[in-house]
Design an enzyme around this catalytic site. Structure first.
Site, PDB file in Angstrom:
ATOM      1  N   CYS A 109      52.902  36.796  39.099  1.00 52.47           N
ATOM      2  CA  CYS A 109      52.898  35.449  38.820  1.00 52.47           C
ATOM      3  C   CYS A 109      51.582  35.022  37.979  1.00 52.47           C
ATOM      4  O   CYS A 109      50.679  35.645  37.769  1.00 52.47           O
ATOM      5  CB  CYS A 109      52.951  34.513  40.240  1.00 52.47           C
ATOM      6  SG  CYS A 109      51.464  34.652  41.132  1.00 52.47           S
ATOM      7  N   GLU A 114      48.793  41.907  44.716  1.00 61.31           N
ATOM      8  CA  GLU A 114      48.140  42.072  43.586  1.00 61.31           C
ATOM      9  C   GLU A 114      46.709  41.710  43.855  1.00 61.31           C
ATOM     10  O   GLU A 114      45.878  42.335  43.625  1.00 61.31           O
ATOM     11  CB  GLU A 114      48.661  41.428  42.357  1.00 61.31           C
ATOM     12  CG  GLU A 114      50.106  41.729  41.774  1.00 61.31           C
ATOM     13  CD  GLU A 114      51.044  40.715  42.521  1.00 61.31           C
ATOM     14  OE1 GLU A 114      52.009  40.565  41.775  1.00 61.31           O
ATOM     15  OE2 GLU A 114      50.906  40.483  43.522  1.00 61.31           O
ATOM     16  N   HIS A 171      48.605  37.504  47.864  1.00 56.49           N
ATOM     17  CA  HIS A 171      49.707  38.313  47.201  1.00 56.49           C
ATOM     18  C   HIS A 171      49.064  39.637  46.971  1.00 56.49           C
ATOM     19  O   HIS A 171      47.704  39.815  47.127  1.00 56.49           O
ATOM     20  CB  HIS A 171      50.008  37.856  45.826  1.00 56.49           C
ATOM     21  CG  HIS A 171      50.348  36.403  45.645  1.00 56.49           C
ATOM     22  ND1 HIS A 171      51.115  35.999  44.478  1.00 56.49           N
ATOM     23  CD2 HIS A 171      50.565  35.395  46.499  1.00 56.49           C
ATOM     24  CE1 HIS A 171      51.308  34.665  44.795  1.00 56.49           C
ATOM     25  NE2 HIS A 171      51.208  34.080  46.099  1.00 56.49           N
ATOM     26  N   CYS A 190      48.297  35.940  39.809  1.00 58.94           N
ATOM     27  CA  CYS A 190      47.900  37.307  39.768  1.00 58.94           C
ATOM     28  C   CYS A 190      47.695  37.845  38.499  1.00 58.94           C
ATOM     29  O   CYS A 190      46.981  38.744  38.165  1.00 58.94           O
ATOM     30  CB  CYS A 190      49.186  37.992  40.769  1.00 58.94           C
ATOM     31  SG  CYS A 190      49.339  37.613  42.200  1.00 58.94           S
TER      32      CYS A 190
END
Length: 145
Positions: free
Chosen positions: A77, A49, A47, A80
């Protein structure tokens, strides 16, 4: 946020879910920037992040990113948000809430969990409509395909 949106658009062009993120130090210098790369890297943890946290930690040679600010187009999420808390970021800035798996106030609210030993400031709804439009446009296009 404009820079994070640029990253998200780059991800979309590469077939990734359009989430863009950057990490900024206390002097407002960009330490790292990226977009989702789960598909291209065959990595469910890639992801935006997570990628910028990894890049900044390597650059600073420190797993703690005290004083840093994460700017991301969509609410993080749980994975993250956990990484953001563990990296000891000071501030999280995001555009649109994620009503399906957001972990910074919508579905979950990890930063407010009193059992965690780190607190992070949250600033939400920055350029919210633009960020939401990116995600909705991407998935609308995907459904047509």
């Amino acid at each position: 946020m404009r820079e994070a949106i640029r990253e998200a658009k780059e991800g979309w062009l590469n077939g990734e879910v359009p989430v863009g993120a950057l990490l900024i130090n206390q002097s407002d210098e960009i330490l790292a920037r990226d977009h989702n790369r789960c598909i291209s890297l065959n990595d469910p943890t890639a992801h935006a992040e997570i990628l910028v946290i990894r890049q900044a930690a390597q650059k600073l040679k420190n797993y703690r990113l005290n004083g840093a600010t994460m700017v991301v187009t969509i609410e993080p999420c749980p994975m993250c948000m956990g990484a953001i808390i563990n990296a000891r970021l000071d501030t999280l800035v995001f555009g649109a809430f994620d009503q399906k798996c957001g972990a910074a106030g919508s579905v979950y609210n990890l930063p407010d969990n009193e059992r965690l030993n780190h607190r992070i400031s949250i600033i939400s709804r920055i350029m919210e409509q633009e960020c939401r439009d990116l995600m909705q446009g991407f998935f609308r296009e995907r459904r047509r395909e």
